[in-house]
Design an enzyme around this catalytic site. Sequence first.
Site, PDB file in Angstrom:
ATOM      1  N   ARG A   1      -0.679  11.335   3.260  1.00  0.00           N
ATOM      2  CA  ARG A   1      -1.980  10.686   3.017  1.00  0.00           C
ATOM      3  C   ARG A   1      -1.958   9.211   3.412  1.00  0.00           C
ATOM      4  O   ARG A   1      -3.007   8.589   3.571  1.00  0.00           O
ATOM      5  CB  ARG A   1      -2.402  10.860   1.566  1.00  0.00           C
ATOM      6  CG  ARG A   1      -1.597  10.098   0.538  1.00  0.00           C
ATOM      7  CD  ARG A   1      -2.084  10.376  -0.871  1.00  0.00           C
ATOM      8  NE  ARG A   1      -1.522   9.466  -1.840  1.00  0.00           N
ATOM      9  CZ  ARG A   1      -0.326   9.620  -2.429  1.00  0.00           C
ATOM     10  NH1 ARG A   1       0.416  10.670  -2.132  1.00  0.00           N
ATOM     11  NH2 ARG A   1       0.096   8.732  -3.301  1.00  0.00           N
TER      12      ARG A   1
ATOM     13  N   GLU B   1      -2.081  16.433   2.184  1.00  0.00           N
ATOM     14  CA  GLU B   1      -2.765  16.240   0.913  1.00  0.00           C
ATOM     15  C   GLU B   1      -3.799  15.113   0.937  1.00  0.00           C
ATOM     16  O   GLU B   1      -3.711  14.165   1.714  1.00  0.00           O
ATOM     17  CB  GLU B   1      -1.758  15.936  -0.182  1.00  0.00           C
ATOM     18  CG  GLU B   1      -1.102  14.571  -0.066  1.00  0.00           C
ATOM     19  CD  GLU B   1      -0.098  14.291  -1.181  1.00  0.00           C
ATOM     20  OE1 GLU B   1       0.160  15.191  -1.988  1.00  0.00           O
ATOM     21  OE2 GLU B   1       0.422  13.166  -1.218  1.00  0.00           O
TER      22      GLU B   1
ATOM     23  N   ASN C   1      10.546   9.542  -5.973  1.00  0.00           N
ATOM     24  CA  ASN C   1      10.152   9.113  -7.313  1.00  0.00           C
ATOM     25  C   ASN C   1      11.363   8.916  -8.215  1.00  0.00           C
ATOM     26  O   ASN C   1      11.411   7.983  -9.025  1.00  0.00           O
ATOM     27  CB  ASN C   1       9.194  10.134  -7.931  1.00  0.00           C
ATOM     28  CG  ASN C   1       7.826  10.120  -7.263  1.00  0.00           C
ATOM     29  OD1 ASN C   1       7.393   9.103  -6.754  1.00  0.00           O
ATOM     30  ND2 ASN C   1       7.163  11.259  -7.255  1.00  0.00           N
TER      31      ASN C   1
ATOM     32  N   HIS D   1       5.953  16.105  -3.201  1.00  0.00           N
ATOM     33  CA  HIS D   1       4.726  16.697  -3.755  1.00  0.00           C
ATOM     34  C   HIS D   1       4.676  18.185  -3.453  1.00  0.00           C
ATOM     35  O   HIS D   1       3.722  18.693  -2.866  1.00  0.00           O
ATOM     36  CB  HIS D   1       3.489  15.986  -3.213  1.00  0.00           C
ATOM     37  CG  HIS D   1       3.246  14.677  -3.890  1.00  0.00           C
ATOM     38  ND1 HIS D   1       2.103  13.935  -3.699  1.00  0.00           N
ATOM     39  CD2 HIS D   1       3.997  13.969  -4.772  1.00  0.00           C
ATOM     40  CE1 HIS D   1       2.176  12.821  -4.426  1.00  0.00           C
ATOM     41  NE2 HIS D   1       3.318  12.835  -5.086  1.00  0.00           N
TER      42      HIS D   1
ATOM     43  N   TYR E   1       6.866   9.028   1.422  1.00  0.00           N
ATOM     44  CA  TYR E   1       7.911   9.150   0.406  1.00  0.00           C
ATOM     45  C   TYR E   1       9.312   9.110   1.019  1.00  0.00           C
ATOM     46  O   TYR E   1      10.256   8.604   0.400  1.00  0.00           O
ATOM     47  CB  TYR E   1       7.709  10.426  -0.403  1.00  0.00           C
ATOM     48  CG  TYR E   1       6.532  10.342  -1.345  1.00  0.00           C
ATOM     49  CD1 TYR E   1       6.609   9.646  -2.540  1.00  0.00           C
ATOM     50  CD2 TYR E   1       5.315  10.933  -1.020  1.00  0.00           C
ATOM     51  CE1 TYR E   1       5.519   9.543  -3.397  1.00  0.00           C
ATOM     52  CE2 TYR E   1       4.214  10.838  -1.864  1.00  0.00           C
ATOM     53  CZ  TYR E   1       4.329  10.141  -3.045  1.00  0.00           C
ATOM     54  OH  TYR E   1       3.246  10.032  -3.881  1.00  0.00           O
TER      55      TYR E   1
END
Length: 699
Positions: free
Chosen positions: A286, A369, A173, A223, A232
């Site tokens: 996910r 997740e 991120n 996360h 990610y």
Amino acid sequence: MKKVFITLFCIGFLPFMVKAQATYPFGTIMKRIFDDASKSFAKADASAKATLDALQPDGSWSDINYQARDISKWAPVNHLEKTHLLIQAYVNKGGSYYNNKAFLDAIIKAYEYWYATDPKSDNWWHNEISVPQRLGESLILLKFGDSYLPEELEKKLLERMKRGVAEDKTGANKTDIAMHYFYRALLTEDNDLLKSSLDQLFEPVVLTEAEEGLQHDYSYLQHGPQLYISGYGNVFIGGVTKIANYVRATPYALSAEKLEVFSKFYRQTYINAFRSRYIDFNVEGRGVTRKGNLKKTSEKYRIQTVKAIDASREEEWETIRQRVDSLVAPDNELKPFHQHYWKGDYTQHVRPQYAVHVRIASNRTKRSESGNKENLYGRYLSDGATNIQVRGPEYFDIMPLWEWDKIPGTTSVDNPEDVLLEKQWGEFALNPYAGGVSDGIYGATAYHLNYDGVTAKKAWFFFEQEIVCLGADIQSTSALPVTTTLNQSWLNGNIQLSVGKAQKKDELNEYALSNNSWVQHDGIAYYFPSGANVKLSSQKQSGTWHKINNSQPKNEVSGNVFKLWINHGSKPQAATYNYIVLPAVKDVKGFNPEQLQTISNTASQQVVYHKGLKILQAVLHEATEVKTDELSIKTDKPCVYMIKSVKGKKTLYVADPLQQEKQITFNISDIKSGKKVDLIVKMPQKPFAGSSKEVPLSL
């Protein structure tokens, strides 16, 4: 006359030269971005006219819902994609619409409408990452293509890009937000912003003790401490690769130290999750429920770029590129590799003939997740999920068809219907015991399952041709049956068994297998040294992507699935299993089970000895003694260890699956010679707690 010509030429050329000098390195970097984007200009040209014709007088497109706030497939972003298409056609010197005034007018209108409307998603990612990045990329194409928006409009769009604070984010991120800072710095020729954006972009390229980012075991977490080597991690690789390529050979180039860290993560951890073009389903988080996501067809392009950045390894990268692009066989120049990632709770076991990877969890890491209405049924994906690949596409796009309480490798209750994952964004597992030992080639992994009312001691022992899978102390108070699933993959041909006839598709059978029975399918054999009660399905299964991920298509998909599982019955008490996966044995009838000795499979210890390799692997759930024909080994702490004998010299490898011990004492006796060795092994501490310690043995 000649002098006059030279003078005039220099005067005419001087403005360009001054401009080029004044904008270094901005011009150099933007040219690379422009050249990179120009690879897709021809595709844009083909549909640009239709996009132009569909633009409405107010600068919008009628097929876009600008009020949509969806968290996943957010419709308004299509406006920026269409505008980008017009820009590509407009700046393409070899295209039909280069410098076409109608296109520039349309681009201006489209941007004015976007600015005035300012659509928002309920997912911050679109607002703070996706939109500013798309604006930045498009504005750079216009600027470097010598095309200009009205100054006031460009200023407003640049101001609109100031969303998201890179300093507040971690990992992928942070990289994503810093990337649009980078674009804005180039557009405004802001040296300070360029430097700070690159500081943020390259800051995650470091081994961190934080719970997110690139870990000291070279796993990648996001996360919270949650495994995301792809997903990610893939974004992290993409962002760093792109920017490092743009700034190479400039004063802002990625440092040699950071390049070394980045290259190792990419070449070792990420690439070892591949089999041909197909990536391990364990590393996607996910994203495993996104259609087509396990097939990485564009990886070859990124590797081609990395070859220029990591030039000293160009030959190695080219070999990798050919392998992941399926230009050569999956085993081409592939070296044996084994690594347990003690920070990520994940194991990779790679051989030229196959790959087997296992994902577990602990109270130090988060389970897989659900979020943004994705991975809605992935509740058992962290309970020893075992990815077994020989060809590569064994699991590609099978997820809508999966029975989600029969994830390969897991032990769980057999629910009447798939059960939703209630807690979103991951939850910490309950068990402290999870870990593995490794020497880089071989190893063992252990996991104390404690989820959904089922507890068990699970262990995997990785050798050359065999992976021994043991389960002990399996207990449950549920009236529902408890099962251990060996595999659930696409059916590919008939299923051979050591008993009875071959099982063809559309069958469901139950077998009471005797000792040394086996099942073989799609190049993988499953061997049962102690027999087992198994169920074997080759039936058609169906489902929808939408069920497991609400942003995906609703149409039903179906296909025949190979599914093999052991039934432990309801309310089992101290149940066990013992099976061997043989992904490299072509003739299972010729497999010699005598070379593998299961010494113990109990609540206190699970121990396997490979006579051919002379490797002993032990999972100790408590301080206990292990006895073989040659050795007696006592320890004072729970641990996972391996003793390997090579040319008469023995080496001990030990790891602490609880990640809490400062030292472990070993008392080892050679039964034949009577020689004894007492060792106090000082265990690695944070951030290496859980990693393997190597100790030579003088026996």
